[in-house]
Design a protein around this motif. Structure first.
Motif, short mmCIF file in Angstrom:
data_model
loop_
_atom_site.label_atom_id
_atom_site.label_comp_id
_atom_site.label_asym_id
_atom_site.label_seq_id
_atom_site.Cartn_x
_atom_site.Cartn_y
_atom_site.Cartn_z
N GLY A 145 7.62 -10.84 -2.79
CA GLY A 145 6.17 -10.70 -2.67
C GLY A 145 5.58 -9.82 -3.75
O GLY A 145 6.27 -9.38 -4.67
N LEU A 146 4.30 -9.56 -3.63
CA LEU A 146 3.56 -8.71 -4.56
C LEU A 146 3.18 -7.43 -3.82
O LEU A 146 2.72 -7.50 -2.68
CB LEU A 146 2.30 -9.42 -5.05
CG LEU A 146 2.52 -10.77 -5.74
CD1 LEU A 146 1.18 -11.45 -5.98
CD2 LEU A 146 3.28 -10.59 -7.04
N ILE A 147 3.37 -6.27 -4.45
CA ILE A 147 2.99 -5.01 -3.82
C ILE A 147 2.14 -4.19 -4.78
O ILE A 147 2.22 -4.34 -6.00
CB ILE A 147 4.20 -4.18 -3.34
CG1 ILE A 147 5.10 -3.78 -4.51
CG2 ILE A 147 5.00 -4.94 -2.30
CD1 ILE A 147 6.16 -2.77 -4.13
N ALA A 148 1.33 -3.33 -4.22
CA ALA A 148 0.50 -2.38 -4.96
C ALA A 148 0.21 -1.23 -3.99
O ALA A 148 0.53 -1.32 -2.81
CB ALA A 148 -0.80 -3.04 -5.42
N SER A 149 -0.40 -0.17 -4.50
CA SER A 149 -0.78 0.94 -3.63
C SER A 149 -2.18 1.41 -3.98
O SER A 149 -2.60 1.33 -5.13
CB SER A 149 0.18 2.13 -3.80
OG SER A 149 1.44 1.82 -3.27
N ILE A 150 -2.86 1.92 -2.97
CA ILE A 150 -4.16 2.55 -3.16
C ILE A 150 -4.06 4.00 -2.71
O ILE A 150 -3.14 4.37 -1.97
CB ILE A 150 -5.27 1.81 -2.37
CG1 ILE A 150 -4.98 1.84 -0.87
CG2 ILE A 150 -5.45 0.40 -2.89
CD1 ILE A 150 -6.11 1.32 0.00
N LYS A 151 -5.00 4.83 -3.16
CA LYS A 151 -5.05 6.23 -2.76
C LYS A 151 -6.00 6.40 -1.59
O LYS A 151 -7.13 5.92 -1.61
CB LYS A 151 -5.56 7.11 -3.90
CG LYS A 151 -4.56 7.44 -4.95
CD LYS A 151 -3.67 8.57 -4.51
CE LYS A 151 -2.75 8.95 -5.65
NZ LYS A 151 -1.45 9.36 -5.21
N LEU A 152 -5.51 7.09 -0.57
CA LEU A 152 -6.39 7.52 0.52
C LEU A 152 -7.10 8.78 0.08
O LEU A 152 -6.65 9.46 -0.85
CB LEU A 152 -5.56 7.78 1.78
CG LEU A 152 -4.89 6.57 2.42
CD1 LEU A 152 -3.99 6.99 3.57
CD2 LEU A 152 -5.94 5.57 2.89
N PRO A 153 -8.20 9.15 0.72
CA PRO A 153 -8.91 10.37 0.34
C PRO A 153 -8.02 11.63 0.37
O PRO A 153 -8.23 12.56 -0.41
CB PRO A 153 -10.03 10.47 1.38
CG PRO A 153 -10.28 9.06 1.77
CD PRO A 153 -8.93 8.40 1.74
N SER A 154 -7.00 11.64 1.23
CA SER A 154 -6.09 12.79 1.31
C SER A 154 -5.17 12.89 0.12
O SER A 154 -4.49 13.89 -0.07
CB SER A 154 -5.24 12.68 2.58
OG SER A 154 -4.39 11.54 2.50
N GLY A 155 -5.11 11.83 -0.70
CA GLY A 155 -4.20 11.80 -1.84
C GLY A 155 -2.94 11.01 -1.58
O GLY A 155 -2.16 10.75 -2.49
N SER A 156 -2.71 10.61 -0.34
CA SER A 156 -1.54 9.81 0.00
C SER A 156 -1.69 8.39 -0.50
O SER A 156 -2.80 7.85 -0.56
CB SER A 156 -1.33 9.77 1.51
OG SER A 156 -1.07 11.04 2.02
N ASP A 157 -0.57 7.79 -0.86
CA ASP A 157 -0.57 6.38 -1.24
C ASP A 157 -0.43 5.51 -0.01
O ASP A 157 0.32 5.84 0.92
CB ASP A 157 0.60 6.07 -2.18
CG ASP A 157 0.36 6.60 -3.59
OD1 ASP A 157 -0.79 6.62 -4.03
OD2 ASP A 157 1.35 6.99 -4.24
N LEU A 158 -1.13 4.38 0.01
CA LEU A 158 -1.02 3.40 1.08
C LEU A 158 -0.67 2.06 0.42
O LEU A 158 -1.48 1.50 -0.31
CB LEU A 158 -2.32 3.29 1.86
CG LEU A 158 -2.33 2.31 3.02
CD1 LEU A 158 -1.28 2.67 4.07
CD2 LEU A 158 -3.70 2.24 3.65
#
Length: 118
Positions: free
Chosen positions: A90-103
């Protein structure tokens, strides 16, 4: 018997991350008291992978079109912390939550449990 799953994300800024999940993803939720939001997620599935050590847990949000999803999130001001990575499965990526954690976000190439509904 079992009728759902409860997932906990630990956050350095839980209030900001809750607002993000509510406002950016648009997930409906209930207030469990004092602003403690519990969100209804889209259909969810579980996979069990082998490991040589102690087990651990990972959490990904699934999408049908990761490029379109990232474009829409970026237009809302969301930071893409890991660009799309093409994996065999599959394809994966991550975004930043306001806390700085990656999702992480995930567009599977394999059949999913949702296919059982059709």
């Amino acid at each position: 018997m079992l009728n759902g799953a409860h997932i906990i994300l630990y956050s350095a800024d839980a209030e900001a991350d809750r607002a993000f999940i509510r406002d950016v993803f648009g997930f409906a939720g209930v207030d469990a008291g004092s602003g403690w939001l519990i969100f209804k997620l889209p259909p969810t599935e579980i996979a069990v992978h082998p490991t040589d050590g102690v087990g651990h847990y990972e959490f990904y949000l699934i999408c049908d079109d990761i490029e379109k999803t990232l474009t829409k999130l970026a237009a809302q001001g969301v930071t893409i912390s890991q660009p799309i990575s093409d994996r065999r499965w599959g394809l994966i990526a991550s975004i930043k939550l306001p806390s700085g954690s990656d999702l992480p976000l995930y567009q599977p190439r394999h059949p999913t449990a949702y296919d059982l509904e059709n």
